[in-house]
Design a protein around this motif. Structure first.
Motif, PDB file in Angstrom:
ATOM      1  N   ILE A   9       0.871  -1.142   0.121  1.00  0.00           N
ATOM      2  CA  ILE A   9      -0.020  -0.183   0.059  1.00  0.00           C
ATOM      3  C   ILE A   9       0.770   1.218  -0.028  1.00  0.00           C
ATOM      4  O   ILE A   9       0.795   2.049  -0.852  1.00  0.00           O
ATOM      5  CB  ILE A   9      -0.943  -0.041   1.289  1.00  0.00           C
ATOM      6  N   SER A  26       2.450   1.495  -3.505  1.00  0.00           N
ATOM      7  CA  SER A  26       1.812   1.999  -4.754  1.00  0.00           C
ATOM      8  C   SER A  26       1.103   3.294  -4.344  1.00  0.00           C
ATOM      9  O   SER A  26       1.092   4.013  -5.427  1.00  0.00           O
ATOM     10  CB  SER A  26       0.541   0.726  -4.796  1.00  0.00           C
ATOM     11  N   SER A  27       0.614   3.692  -3.003  1.00  0.00           N
ATOM     12  CA  SER A  27       0.352   5.055  -3.187  1.00  0.00           C
ATOM     13  C   SER A  27       1.497   5.827  -3.266  1.00  0.00           C
ATOM     14  O   SER A  27       1.138   7.016  -3.888  1.00  0.00           O
ATOM     15  CB  SER A  27      -0.221   5.312  -1.540  1.00  0.00           C
ATOM     16  N   LEU A  34       3.959   5.367  -5.321  1.00  0.00           N
ATOM     17  CA  LEU A  34       3.921   5.470  -6.782  1.00  0.00           C
ATOM     18  C   LEU A  34       3.152   6.334  -7.523  1.00  0.00           C
ATOM     19  O   LEU A  34       3.463   7.331  -8.329  1.00  0.00           O
ATOM     20  CB  LEU A  34       3.759   4.030  -7.481  1.00  0.00           C
ATOM     21  N   VAL A  35       1.777   6.481  -7.281  1.00  0.00           N
ATOM     22  CA  VAL A  35       0.912   7.203  -7.770  1.00  0.00           C
ATOM     23  C   VAL A  35       1.173   8.763  -7.267  1.00  0.00           C
ATOM     24  O   VAL A  35       0.912   9.650  -8.244  1.00  0.00           O
ATOM     25  CB  VAL A  35      -0.657   6.532  -7.471  1.00  0.00           C
ATOM     26  N   ILE A  49       1.378  11.311 -10.092  1.00  0.00           N
ATOM     27  CA  ILE A  49       0.615  12.489 -10.233  1.00  0.00           C
ATOM     28  C   ILE A  49       1.383  13.808 -10.230  1.00  0.00           C
ATOM     29  O   ILE A  49       1.042  14.803 -10.857  1.00  0.00           O
ATOM     30  CB  ILE A  49      -0.225  12.374  -9.003  1.00  0.00           C
ATOM     31  N   HIS A  50       2.212  13.596  -9.141  1.00  0.00           N
ATOM     32  CA  HIS A  50       2.889  15.080  -9.031  1.00  0.00           C
ATOM     33  C   HIS A  50       3.989  15.438 -10.386  1.00  0.00           C
ATOM     34  O   HIS A  50       4.578  16.507 -10.301  1.00  0.00           O
ATOM     35  CB  HIS A  50       3.462  15.278  -7.701  1.00  0.00           C
ATOM     36  N   ALA A 109       1.057  15.742 -13.528  1.00  0.00           N
ATOM     37  CA  ALA A 109      -0.274  16.287 -13.450  1.00  0.00           C
ATOM     38  C   ALA A 109      -0.050  17.461 -12.995  1.00  0.00           C
ATOM     39  O   ALA A 109       0.863  18.150 -12.642  1.00  0.00           O
ATOM     40  CB  ALA A 109      -1.217  15.376 -12.543  1.00  0.00           C
ATOM     41  N   SER A 110      -1.165  18.340 -13.332  1.00  0.00           N
ATOM     42  CA  SER A 110      -1.171  19.794 -12.886  1.00  0.00           C
ATOM     43  C   SER A 110      -1.038  19.669 -11.159  1.00  0.00           C
ATOM     44  O   SER A 110      -1.688  18.902 -10.633  1.00  0.00           O
ATOM     45  CB  SER A 110      -2.572  20.428 -13.146  1.00  0.00           C
ATOM     46  N   LYS A 111      -0.375  20.739 -10.827  1.00  0.00           N
ATOM     47  CA  LYS A 111       0.060  20.600  -9.292  1.00  0.00           C
ATOM     48  C   LYS A 111      -1.056  21.775  -8.622  1.00  0.00           C
ATOM     49  O   LYS A 111      -0.914  21.959  -7.604  1.00  0.00           O
ATOM     50  CB  LYS A 111       1.371  20.950  -9.077  1.00  0.00           C
ATOM     51  N   THR A 112      -1.696  22.556  -9.544  1.00  0.00           N
ATOM     52  CA  THR A 112      -2.303  23.588  -8.972  1.00  0.00           C
ATOM     53  C   THR A 112      -3.453  23.039  -8.024  1.00  0.00           C
ATOM     54  O   THR A 112      -4.245  22.275  -8.455  1.00  0.00           O
ATOM     55  CB  THR A 112      -3.124  24.695 -10.015  1.00  0.00           C
ATOM     56  N   ILE A 113      -3.938  24.010  -6.878  1.00  0.00           N
ATOM     57  CA  ILE A 113      -5.144  23.657  -6.181  1.00  0.00           C
ATOM     58  C   ILE A 113      -5.544  25.076  -5.965  1.00  0.00           C
ATOM     59  O   ILE A 113      -5.012  25.916  -5.500  1.00  0.00           O
ATOM     60  CB  ILE A 113      -4.563  23.183  -4.688  1.00  0.00           C
ATOM     61  N   ARG A 114      -6.872  25.069  -6.317  1.00  0.00           N
ATOM     62  CA  ARG A 114      -7.637  26.382  -6.243  1.00  0.00           C
ATOM     63  C   ARG A 114      -8.749  25.943  -5.178  1.00  0.00           C
ATOM     64  O   ARG A 114      -9.367  24.867  -5.018  1.00  0.00           O
ATOM     65  CB  ARG A 114      -8.406  26.805  -7.318  1.00  0.00           C
ATOM     66  N   ARG A 115      -8.850  27.034  -4.295  1.00  0.00           N
ATOM     67  CA  ARG A 115     -10.009  26.749  -3.128  1.00  0.00           C
ATOM     68  C   ARG A 115     -11.242  27.432  -3.582  1.00  0.00           C
ATOM     69  O   ARG A 115     -11.133  28.475  -4.156  1.00  0.00           O
ATOM     70  CB  ARG A 115      -9.227  27.422  -1.868  1.00  0.00           C
TER      71      ARG A 115
END
Lengths: 695, 317
Positions: A563, A566-567, A569-570, A574-575, A578-584
């Motif tokens: 676990i 694999s977490s 790895l993902v 993802i980082h 993938a897009s790293k932006t977070i909008r609140r």
């Protein structure tokens, strides 16, 4: 497996000589620690004028004494100490004396009890500072610990019962610590009645086993030849006596009242540890003292266990009071332990030693696991109580933001208690499932029909436990705060958090290297069923194999590692890509976000579908609808009616009759002196007649 | 050398399920569209959806906690580990003894536990309703699954999937109890994967929804991870049914290259047939009311229980 017998590894140098001197015998060390606890209990009232000093001193000393007991018991269990020999103190009945010893069974339960006691003392060092009436808690806390240890150390019926009563009364005093609340007084009353009833049943059980010539020492009691009807009766009495303390349905009614009423560290001890002392009492009587079991015993024990597990968790899932919810979950877990014990009895009577060892090890493992995660959960409930002053989860919410550390530990506890891998709750339930899969070979038809149903009940209660703790955790810790107290909660002190961290660490450890616990319990299994599970070496297999490699295996450690990998790895992928932006932004909620926290799902609404599906059977529940007559502007009303069936069927009639009888007898208080004298005379004549007939 | 080879096969299995999972989803959508006389999205549309979601920004609700942000990874990891432990093209993999079928069930329960918690984290009514219903269904689906595991384990004498598959290969027989277990497993699979008649994977904003309600607040990469986990779970159940009830084609332990290829190809064929059957069933039945679902799952539980009982009475059922 013969080479792994009791204390096989005791040949460590010097072990034998120290035992000869008798000074370093583990049981002497243990009794010394108990004496320290009793001394602290006696001294505590003197110091309670100054709670700022008394609180850390009492909890610190109790914690140290518990730690010494824990280390001693663990060393004895693992065979590093020579445990042979009894200590007989000139206390108690003059011609019997008080016998004490440590054998594998008592060593295992001493480990459970004192691990719980040590962590609870650590927690109380922080939590106890918030106590309003320390003088009502401090003297009884060490006395409670001493009582539980005495029960397990004692090796004769008299000291066992004295310890039992000591434990009951000390815990009763702790339940009554906050006696200004009406609810707690009722809890204390019900508890006192049930505890007295339980002790009476145990007294009768020991009386039957001691026989007319009064053999009270356990060493001789186990070897007696008895009438064939007697062991069955002892089983019933043990179920009533120890079962009422452990919380078996239908003797559980006091438990959800009394356990939450005490201060939280005591709740943790009562739920996590005292119920294990009750399990110990049951195991001691039924597996050790009473002689060979009969097959129908297992059906009774297993059936009660299954009923307890299902009813306990169904009650828990509808409960709004966090601590009472945990108490009902204790009822469930005790049911699971008894399922394991029942299976072990079934296998033992049919001379299937391997499966019996598996079942009994699973039951012991679950007892240990429950003491770990229930302690953790009660500590969490105590932390919530300190931070918000609330036990009602409907008034909480969003605590994960205010108490992030506590929230993390309680989440771990919730995962463990819901029997989810890779934590420990899953391992013991998995072992019970494996034991069930070995039971088609049982010859009795009643058991063949019963065991699958018990398996279904176990699976059902495990699934419901998951639902129960999603609800409890989701409502209390997630979402938005439902009250001002929850919105302004503050994280609790470092000592409380350390205690929780310790227990969560142990939950994880027992979950990923369960082989350690299984191997440690092997001498207990040999003592109880004459066989043990195959050794579970950590390397190279990394997994536990209850029967054989091809049949089943489970590796908590590998599951945990997989676990993590694999977490990891993902998260990495993802980082990386993938897009790293977070909008609140405001919650979407299908386009209709409502600012009011009152629109959240409540605990009651969460439990509604489950109540609706299972409630009519389990609680005879229904909904009363009241519609105003036409033209009446008053609102319509809905009321959920829920019955506590054991209480209404069993207890209410009895208590009604007792109080009616008491009212009748009340007139006896107001008679004239002539009437009293004639009553005395009549009683005397009556007794003489009885003696005349007897002779 | 053998060790490295075994590790490589195990790794291949993990990648295989990950790559295959969206394809299965695409297959079901395509089949469904064809049955409804539509053209339907391309087969590879789920991959494109995932790629699109991954590139998008995450819009996080204001009061989302750390649990909301970590839960997708927990859910994904637990599901992926579980899916990698179900034999797809070969049995007897390096780590097949890590967890048996009961542990796989429990791993899925862990994933569900975190999904339900994530649903409750924002504090909206939809998340709560989804979590509550999911846990209601789970309270019956999980015991039904365990009962089905009991049946299979009692027939095969093991809860290890590799052993079960090899046993089924060598002891082919029609058994009443296995039939009951199959029906129970199919019902559980429908419920666990939020398929019709329990839930509808194609809808949003219906009060009947369960799974979609829990993930309503997720967006961007978090949603992508959760969607992939859901696809993995569907693949897991189809692979499970294939591995226990139609194990033909699975490469035996320590086999060479070509049996592995044969295994992979037959597995592709199996999941295509599985997807077709699933869609065929889904299009021929209507969605149930929420409170009818417990009856359906209860019947699965009873079937599993009956199968177990029969095997307790006699091993020959």
């Amino acid at each position: 497996m013969g080479d792994r017998g009791i204390g096989a590894e005791t040949a460590c140098a010097g072990g034998a000589d120290t035992a000869d001197e008798g000074v370093f015998m583990p049981v002497v060390v243990a009794l010394g620690s108990v004496a320290v606890l009793i001394l602290v209990a006696i001294a505590a009232p003197l110091a309670s004028r100054r709670p700022a000093i008394a609180t850390p001193v009492v909890y610190g000393t109790s914690g140290l004494a518990a730690l010494v007991l824990f280390v001693t018991a663990l060393a004895a269990l693992l065979g590093h100490l020579d445990v042979a020999g009894e200590v007989v103190l000139p206390l108690g009945l003059p011609w019997v004396g008080a016998h004490f010893r440590i054998d594998p069974l008592s060593a295992f339960f001493l480990v459970v009890v004192d691990l719980g006691a040590a962590t609870a003392s650590l927690y109380a060092l922080g939590y106890g500072a918030h106590e309003d009436h320390p003088e009502r808690v401090l003297p009884f806390y060490p006395a409670f610990l001493a009582g539980m240890n005495l029960v397990i150390l004692s090796a004769d019926a008299f000291s066992f019962l004295v310890g039992w009563e000591f434990m009951s009364l000390a815990s009763w005093a702790l339940v009554m610590a906050h006696h200004h609340e009406e609810e707690n007084r009722r809890a204390g009353y019900v508890y006192l009645v049930m505890a007295s009833f339980g002790t009476l049943m145990l007294l009768l059980a020991f009386g039957l086993m001691a026989g007319p010539d009064g053999v009270y020492a356990f060493a001789e009691m186990g070897n007696r030849v008895r009438e064939p009807w007697l062991p069955g009766l002892v089983l019933v009495l043990a179920l009533l006596g120890a079962g009422s303390k452990a919380g078996l349905v239908p003797l559980h009614v006091w438990l959800p009242l009394a356990h939450p009423a005490a201060p939280s560290h005591v709740s943790a001890l009562m739920s996590g540890v005292m119920t294990k002392v009750a399990v110990y009492g049951f195991v001691r009587i039924v597996f050790d003292l009473v002689g060979e079991p009969v097959w129908w015993w297992s059906a009774v024990v297993m059936g009660l266990g299954a009923l307890t597990a299902v009813l306990g968790v169904l009650h828990a899932i509808l409960e709004r009071d966090f601590k009472r919810l945990l108490a009902y979950s204790t009822v469930e877990n005790i049911g699971i332990v008894f399922i394991g014990l029942g299976l072990a009895l079934a296998f033992r009577t049919n001379e299937m030693a391997g499966p019996a060892a598996l079942a009994v090890t699973a039951a012991l493992f679950h007892a240990l696991n429950h003491s770990l995660f229930k302690g953790l959960m009660f500590f969490g409930a105590g932390a919530v109580l300190t931070a918000t002053g609330e036990r009602d989860i409907e008034k909480l919410g969003g605590l994960i933001h205010r108490l992030p550390v506590t929230a993390f530990f309680v989440l771990g506890g919730a995962v463990a208690i819901s029997a989810l891998p890779p934590l420990n709750g899953f391992v013991s339930e998995w072992m019970i499932f494996q034991a069930i899969l070995l039971s088609p070979d049982l010859p009795q038809w009643a058991l063949k029909f019963m065991v699958p149903a018990v398996g279904a009940a176990l699976a059902f209660s495990a699934a419901l436990a998951g639902a129960c703790f999603v609800r409890a955790y989701g409502v209390a810790f997630l979402g938005r705060p439902r009250s001002a107290a929850a919105a302004e909660a503050r994280e609790v002190d470092i000592l409380s958090r350390t205690a929780m961290a310790l227990l969560l660490g142990l939950c994880l450890l027992a979950g990923i290297v369960p082989g350690l616990v299984i191997d440690a319990a092997s001498s207990v299994a040999i003592q109880l069923v004459g066989h043990d599970m195959p050794p579970q070496p950590l390397f190279p297999s990394l997994s536990i194999v209850p029967v054989s490699e091809g049949r089943s295996s489970y590796s908590g450690m590998l599951v945990f590692i997989f676990i993590l990998i694999s977490s990891g790895l993902v998260i990495w992928a993802i980082h990386r890509f993938a897009s790293k932006t977070i909008r609140r932004g405001p919650a979407w909620d299908c386009g209709f976000p409502d600012a009011s926290p009152a629109t959240q799902y409540t605990a009651d609404s969460f439990a509604m579908p489950i109540r609706r599906v299972f409630g009519p059977v389990a609680f005879g529940s229904y909904i009363e609808r009241w519609m105003p007559p036409p033209g009446d502007p008053s609102p319509a009303r809905l009321k959920v009616v829920r019955h506590d069936l054991p209480w209404e069927i069993l207890y209410a009639p009895i208590s009604g009759r007792v109080s009616r009888l008491a009212e009748r007898l009340n007139t006896l208080q107001f008679l004239s002196i002539r009437s009293y004298l004639s009553l005395v005379f009549a009683a005397l004549v009556g007794l003489l007649v009885v003696v005349a007939i007897w002779a | 050398m053998g060790m490295i080879r075994d590790l490589a096969i195990q790794g291949a299995q993990m990648v295989f399920v990950l790559v295959l999972a969206p394809l299965l989803l695409g297959l079901t959508r395509k089949f469904k569209a064809r049955m409804l006389d539509r053209v339907g999205p391309p087969l590879l549309q789920p991959y494109r959806d995932l790629a699109k979601l991954v590139r998008k920004d995450v819009v996080l609700a204001e009061n989302a906690s750390w649990l909301f942000r970590t839960a997708p990874y927990m859910i994904f990891a637990a599901t992926w580990v579980a899916a990698a432990l179900v034999p797809t093209f070969a049995t007897g993999l390096q780590f097949s003894w890590t967890a048996d079928l009961i542990a796989i069930t429990a791993l899925l329960a862990s994933a569900r536990f975190f999904l339900a918690l994530a649903g409750m984290d924002i504090g909206t009514a939809f998340g709560g309703i989804g979590a509550s219903r999911e846990m209601l269904f789970a309270s019956l689906a999980e015991p039904a699954m365990i009962m089905m595991v009991f049946v299979v384990a009692l027939v095969a004498g093991s809860t290890q999937l590799s052993f079960v598959a090899n046993f089924m290969l060598t002891h082919v027989s029609l058994r009443v109890s296995l039939g009951m277990a199959l029906v129970a497993l199919v019902i559980v699979a429908l419920a666990e994967n939020a398929r019709i008649p329990v839930d509808n994977p194609a809808t949003h904003l219906e009060l009947t929804m369960v799974h979609e309600a829990m993930v309503l607040e997720y967006s961007g990469r978090h949603l992508a991870v959760i969607e992939l986990a859901a696809a993995l779970k569907l693949l897991l159940y189809v692979s499970l049914i294939a591995c226990v009830f139609v194990p033909w084609g699975l490469a035996p332990p320590h086999s060479g290259f070509w049996p592995l290829v044969v295994g992979a190809v037959t597995h592709l064929a199996k999941i295509t047939i599985g997807a077709f059957l699933l869609v065929f069933f889904e299009t021929s039945i209507a969605k149930m009311r929420v409170f009818r679902v417990p009856e359906l799952l209860g019947s699965a539980l009873m079937l599993g229980f009956l199968g177990t009982l029969l095997l307790f009475v006699s091993r020959s059922f």
